[in-house]
Design an enzyme around this catalytic site. Structure first.
Site, PDB file in Angstrom:
ATOM      1  N   HIS A 184      15.778  52.381 -10.563  1.00  0.00           N
ATOM      2  CA  HIS A 184      16.506  51.914 -11.744  1.00  0.00           C
ATOM      3  C   HIS A 184      16.754  53.036 -12.738  1.00  0.00           C
ATOM      4  O   HIS A 184      17.818  53.139 -13.323  1.00  0.00           O
ATOM      5  CB  HIS A 184      15.719  50.808 -12.437  1.00  0.00           C
ATOM      6  CG  HIS A 184      15.651  49.573 -11.621  1.00  0.00           C
ATOM      7  ND1 HIS A 184      16.582  49.278 -10.666  1.00  0.00           N
ATOM      8  CD2 HIS A 184      14.776  48.552 -11.615  1.00  0.00           C
ATOM      9  CE1 HIS A 184      16.282  48.131 -10.103  1.00  0.00           C
ATOM     10  NE2 HIS A 184      15.184  47.670 -10.657  1.00  0.00           N
ATOM     11  N   ARG A 291      31.938  44.025  -3.127  1.00  0.00           N
ATOM     12  CA  ARG A 291      30.771  43.462  -2.422  1.00  0.00           C
ATOM     13  C   ARG A 291      30.461  42.106  -3.041  1.00  0.00           C
ATOM     14  O   ARG A 291      29.923  42.048  -4.149  1.00  0.00           O
ATOM     15  CB  ARG A 291      29.550  44.371  -2.594  1.00  0.00           C
ATOM     16  CG  ARG A 291      29.613  45.694  -1.847  1.00  0.00           C
ATOM     17  CD  ARG A 291      28.308  46.448  -2.055  1.00  0.00           C
ATOM     18  NE  ARG A 291      28.145  47.558  -1.135  1.00  0.00           N
ATOM     19  CZ  ARG A 291      28.423  48.828  -1.441  1.00  0.00           C
ATOM     20  NH1 ARG A 291      28.878  49.145  -2.646  1.00  0.00           N
ATOM     21  NH2 ARG A 291      28.234  49.777  -0.550  1.00  0.00           N
ATOM     22  N   ARG A 327      35.340  41.768   0.272  1.00  0.00           N
ATOM     23  CA  ARG A 327      34.576  41.658   1.514  1.00  0.00           C
ATOM     24  C   ARG A 327      33.825  40.330   1.532  1.00  0.00           C
ATOM     25  O   ARG A 327      33.185  39.959   0.548  1.00  0.00           O
ATOM     26  CB  ARG A 327      33.566  42.804   1.633  1.00  0.00           C
ATOM     27  CG  ARG A 327      32.808  42.732   2.953  1.00  0.00           C
ATOM     28  CD  ARG A 327      31.882  43.900   3.129  1.00  0.00           C
ATOM     29  NE  ARG A 327      30.720  43.804   2.263  1.00  0.00           N
ATOM     30  CZ  ARG A 327      29.801  44.758   2.162  1.00  0.00           C
ATOM     31  NH1 ARG A 327      29.918  45.870   2.861  1.00  0.00           N
ATOM     32  NH2 ARG A 327      28.766  44.615   1.371  1.00  0.00           N
ATOM     33  N   GLU A 426      31.375  49.496  10.908  1.00  0.00           N
ATOM     34  CA  GLU A 426      30.061  49.984  10.469  1.00  0.00           C
ATOM     35  C   GLU A 426      29.009  49.823  11.556  1.00  0.00           C
ATOM     36  O   GLU A 426      27.818  49.971  11.306  1.00  0.00           O
ATOM     37  CB  GLU A 426      29.636  49.309   9.159  1.00  0.00           C
ATOM     38  CG  GLU A 426      29.731  47.806   9.157  1.00  0.00           C
ATOM     39  CD  GLU A 426      29.427  47.180   7.804  1.00  0.00           C
ATOM     40  OE1 GLU A 426      28.829  47.816   6.936  1.00  0.00           O
ATOM     41  OE2 GLU A 426      29.819  46.004   7.628  1.00  0.00           O
ATOM     42  N   ASN A 449      27.493  53.904   5.556  1.00  0.00           N
ATOM     43  CA  ASN A 449      26.076  53.658   5.237  1.00  0.00           C
ATOM     44  C   ASN A 449      25.385  53.009   6.426  1.00  0.00           C
ATOM     45  O   ASN A 449      24.278  53.382   6.810  1.00  0.00           O
ATOM     46  CB  ASN A 449      25.938  52.746   4.009  1.00  0.00           C
ATOM     47  CG  ASN A 449      26.717  53.266   2.822  1.00  0.00           C
ATOM     48  OD1 ASN A 449      27.108  54.419   2.801  1.00  0.00           O
ATOM     49  ND2 ASN A 449      26.966  52.415   1.842  1.00  0.00           N
ATOM     50  N   ASP A 450      26.054  52.025   7.004  1.00  0.00           N
ATOM     51  CA  ASP A 450      25.469  51.377   8.180  1.00  0.00           C
ATOM     52  C   ASP A 450      25.821  52.105   9.470  1.00  0.00           C
ATOM     53  O   ASP A 450      24.982  52.232  10.353  1.00  0.00           O
ATOM     54  CB  ASP A 450      25.928  49.912   8.249  1.00  0.00           C
ATOM     55  CG  ASP A 450      25.132  49.042   7.287  1.00  0.00           C
ATOM     56  OD1 ASP A 450      23.901  49.195   7.246  1.00  0.00           O
ATOM     57  OD2 ASP A 450      25.733  48.243   6.548  1.00  0.00           O
ATOM     58  N   ARG A 460      18.899  53.528   6.493  1.00  0.00           N
ATOM     59  CA  ARG A 460      19.697  53.992   5.364  1.00  0.00           C
ATOM     60  C   ARG A 460      18.888  54.152   4.085  1.00  0.00           C
ATOM     61  O   ARG A 460      19.212  54.965   3.235  1.00  0.00           O
ATOM     62  CB  ARG A 460      20.900  53.066   5.114  1.00  0.00           C
ATOM     63  CG  ARG A 460      20.505  51.650   4.825  1.00  0.00           C
ATOM     64  CD  ARG A 460      21.708  50.737   4.791  1.00  0.00           C
ATOM     65  NE  ARG A 460      22.432  50.795   3.533  1.00  0.00           N
ATOM     66  CZ  ARG A 460      23.561  50.149   3.305  1.00  0.00           C
ATOM     67  NH1 ARG A 460      24.107  49.422   4.260  1.00  0.00           N
ATOM     68  NH2 ARG A 460      24.145  50.210   2.143  1.00  0.00           N
ATOM     69  N   CYS A 496      34.712  53.144   2.929  1.00  0.00           N
ATOM     70  CA  CYS A 496      34.087  52.685   1.683  1.00  0.00           C
ATOM     71  C   CYS A 496      32.586  52.964   1.675  1.00  0.00           C
ATOM     72  O   CYS A 496      31.883  52.549   0.760  1.00  0.00           O
ATOM     73  CB  CYS A 496      34.371  51.212   1.437  1.00  0.00           C
ATOM     74  SG  CYS A 496      33.770  50.153   2.756  1.00  0.00           S
TER      75      CYS A 496
HETATM   76  C1  PEP Z   1      28.517  50.565   4.489  1.00  0.00           C
HETATM   77  O1  PEP Z   1      27.734  50.086   5.324  1.00  0.00           O
HETATM   78  O2  PEP Z   1      28.909  51.751   4.511  1.00  0.00           O
HETATM   79  C2  PEP Z   1      29.033  49.721   3.387  1.00  0.00           C
HETATM   80  C3  PEP Z   1      29.952  50.164   2.552  1.00  0.00           C
HETATM   81  O3  PEP Z   1      28.494  48.480   3.260  1.00  0.00           O
HETATM   82  P1  PEP Z   1      27.140  48.201   2.440  1.00  0.00           P
HETATM   83  O4  PEP Z   1      26.690  49.489   1.818  1.00  0.00           O
HETATM   84  O5  PEP Z   1      27.454  47.134   1.466  1.00  0.00           O
HETATM   85  O6  PEP Z   1      26.240  47.726   3.559  1.00  0.00           O
HETATM   86 MG    MG Z   2      27.377  47.918   5.385  1.00  0.00          MG
END
Ligand code: PEP
Ligand code: MG
Length: 549
Positions: A184, A291, A327, A426, A449-450, A460, A496
């Site tokens: 935070h 999101r 999304r 992803e 990210n995923d 992650r 994204c």
């Molecule tokens: C991702 O997985 O890159 C993504 C943008 O989705 P989130 O971070 O919400 O899982």
């Molecule tokens: Mg994701």
């Protein structure tokens, strides 16, 4: 002293120590009823204070801290938490302060034993909520009202409610003992543009109030009582950084176009309607990822179609004709909903989360799709499905979308009929079947990210290098193939995931032909500057080198 630079920038100021250790005496009580009445009064007072902070943060447009404080409010109203405090008071005849501490500790200890960084971070939240109740029972809060000018706050950790109470005009920087880059403190500091270094063990004991302190948020360094030469050196660095930020501000209304004239699109990622002001300020050309999990997290049960419609409509209308990519619900893995918390069986995991959960719970999915279709009337909306692994999921999701349209038509409710539908890439399976998926959708958005965690068998939320390895040639090849397949089928390829906002990687992505970069609004100026300072040829060379081919 070395820590983690969690908010970029340089601060030179005077240390102001905030001691957050609250000492609590255990007392045996005889009248549990009046003790519970004290507790309820303190809980109500805590709620009133959080509401006041939320109003203040809303005025400041501080969306990230608002989300965190909303989680605190939900914890304060959590029946499981409050009941366990009452049980301590009744069963063990102890005072409220001690009972709150025990109940919060029990929850925070169990959160800390999980492997999940998101849940580990929630341990601080429950302790913070507990401390707030305790302070309201005993009347002692850390005093932020007397912060002198030019202060650098030095503390064990900083909670979102502390941040709401601080007068940021007097604040130069933060240094904390605890906290990672996703803590935070880090989020609050970045949102407020205040340099911060976290994770310096023992700093509170090592400084005295008024000590001169330099915070280097770029390198994660803190220098105590530096000499005059060092102070001047850092003041110069600070000025240089300010000049760079001023230059970036001027790019706001300029296109993301390379020196040789190729234009790219930059969009923003958001978590709720409160972020739209920041999006418009950043010069983003649209929203590449809304999101929607937060719309569900802020509710005590699955939100109704109308509730969602109003939330989406608010964002869509404020964005005018700029594209808003919404999304659909993506829970499972590190994203959970409070109403699933009590029932471990029903809680979606990565195995049955994302689109799988929505296809399993068609009722919940269709409600959301109807709300999005209705919001589509007020602007330029696209729908995006998360966590796709197979084309059959897209076909089934589109079937539910058609059912949603038919039902809205029958009920004579206005909606947008020709809404664009895309998917997140992803999972490695989606990346490898991009040639099949591209036939069914209007766009791809690569979620690195995923994608990275599943491709490189990492996590992650961990601090391992692999989870941020944007230069991994195998990951880059997957990305290149997705972009090629998208273009072959006449659709656009967006990204994204966090990688889209990494200054080191941007040229490679340009070279791979990515069309749309979507990111946290605060990252947009730097990425735009890089795009505007390069050529397609140079970017293609960078991509070739990175792919190692
Ligand atoms: C991702 O997985 O890159 C993504 C943008 O989705 P989130 O971070 O919400 O899982
Ligand atoms: Mg994701």
């Amino acid at each position: 002293m070395k820590g983690i630079g969690t908010s970029a920038g340089i601060a030179v100021g005077k240390a102001f120590i905030v001691n957050k250790d609250i000492s609590i005496e255990k007392a045996i009580i005889s009248d549990s009823e009046s003790e519970i009445a004290r507790l309820i009064k303190a809980v109500n007072e805590s709620e009133r204070q959080l509401d006041a902070f939320l109003l203040k943060l809303r005025d400041e447009g501080n969306a990230d801290s608002i989300e965190i404080l909303r989680v605190h409010k939900a914890m304060l109203n959590d029946m499981e938490f409050i009941s366990s405090i009452k049980s301590f008071i009744i069963d063990e005849s102890v005072n409220s302060e001690f009972a709150v501490q025990m109940a919060a500790k029990r929850i925070s200890d169990s959160l800390r034993t999980t492997d999940d960084a998101y849940l580990k971070e929630r341990a601080f939240d429950i302790e913070d909520v507990g401390n707030r109740i305790i302070c309201n029972l005993s009347g002692g809060f850390p005093d932020f009202s007397s912060i002198p000018e030019e202060s650098v706050i030095v503390t064990k950790y900083l909670s979102p409610s502390d941040a709401a109470a601080i007068d940021k005009c007097r604040l130069k920087g933060f240094v904390t003992e605890e906290g990672s880059s996703t803590s935070h403190t880090a989020i609050i500091a970045r949102t407020a543009g205040i340099p911060a270094v976290t994770g310096i063990d023992g700093i509170v004991g090592a400084v005295r109030n008024g000590d001169i302190i330099i915070v280097d948020g770029f390198k994660g360094e803190v220098i105590l009582n530096p000499g005059e030469d060092t102070i001047n050196l850092y003041k110069a660095k600070k000025l240089e950084h300010k000049e760079y930020r001023d230059k970036l501000k001027k790019l706001k209304n300029l296109p993301a176009v390379t020196l040789d004239g190729r234009e790219f699109i930059i969009e923003a990622n958001i978590g709720s309607g409160t972020d739209v002001g920041e999006v418009l300020n950043s010069g983003a050309q649209g929203i590449g990822l809304f999101r929607t999990e937060f719309v569900y997290m802020n509710s005590s049960d699955f939100p109704s179609e109308d509730d969602q419609f109003y939330e989406y409509k608010k964002v869509v209308s404020k964005m005018g004709q700029k594209r808003v990519t919404i999304r659909t619900l993506d829970i499972g893995g590190d994203k959970e909903l409070p109403y699933f918390r009590l029932d471990k069986e029903a809680k979606p995991s990565i195995c049955n989360g994302g689109i799988r959960f929505c296809l399993e719970r068609k009722d919940i999915f269709k409600t959301q799709l109807k709300a999005i279709l209705r919001a589509g009337v007020y602007g330029n909306v696209s729908i995006m499905y998360p966590m796709i692994t197979d084309v059959s999921e897209v076909i089934r999701a589109n079937r539910v979308l058609e059912e949603a349209k038919t039902e809205l038509k029958l009920d004579m409710v206005p909606f947008c009929d020709d809404i664009k539908v895309g998917i997140m890439i992803e999972t490695p399976a989606a990346a490898m079947s991009a040639h099949i998926l591209a036939r069914e959708v209007d766009f791809f958005s690569i979620g690195t990210n995923d994608l990275i965690q599943y491709t490189l068998a990492t996590e992650r939320s961990s601090r391992t290098e692999a989870c941020n390895d944007y230069l991994n040639a195998d990951v880059l090849r997957l990305i290149r193939d997705c972009i090629c397949q998208a273009h072959k089928h006449g659709i656009y390829a967006a990204m994204c995931g966090e990688m889209a906002s990494d200054p080191e990687t941007v040229k490679i992505l340009l070279g791979l032909g990515l069309d749309v970069f979507s990111m946290n609004p605060s990252a947009i100026p730097v990425i735009k500057d890089i795009i505007r300072s390069t050529t397609v040829e140079e970017a293609a060379k960078c991509a070739c080198k990175a792919l190692n081919e």
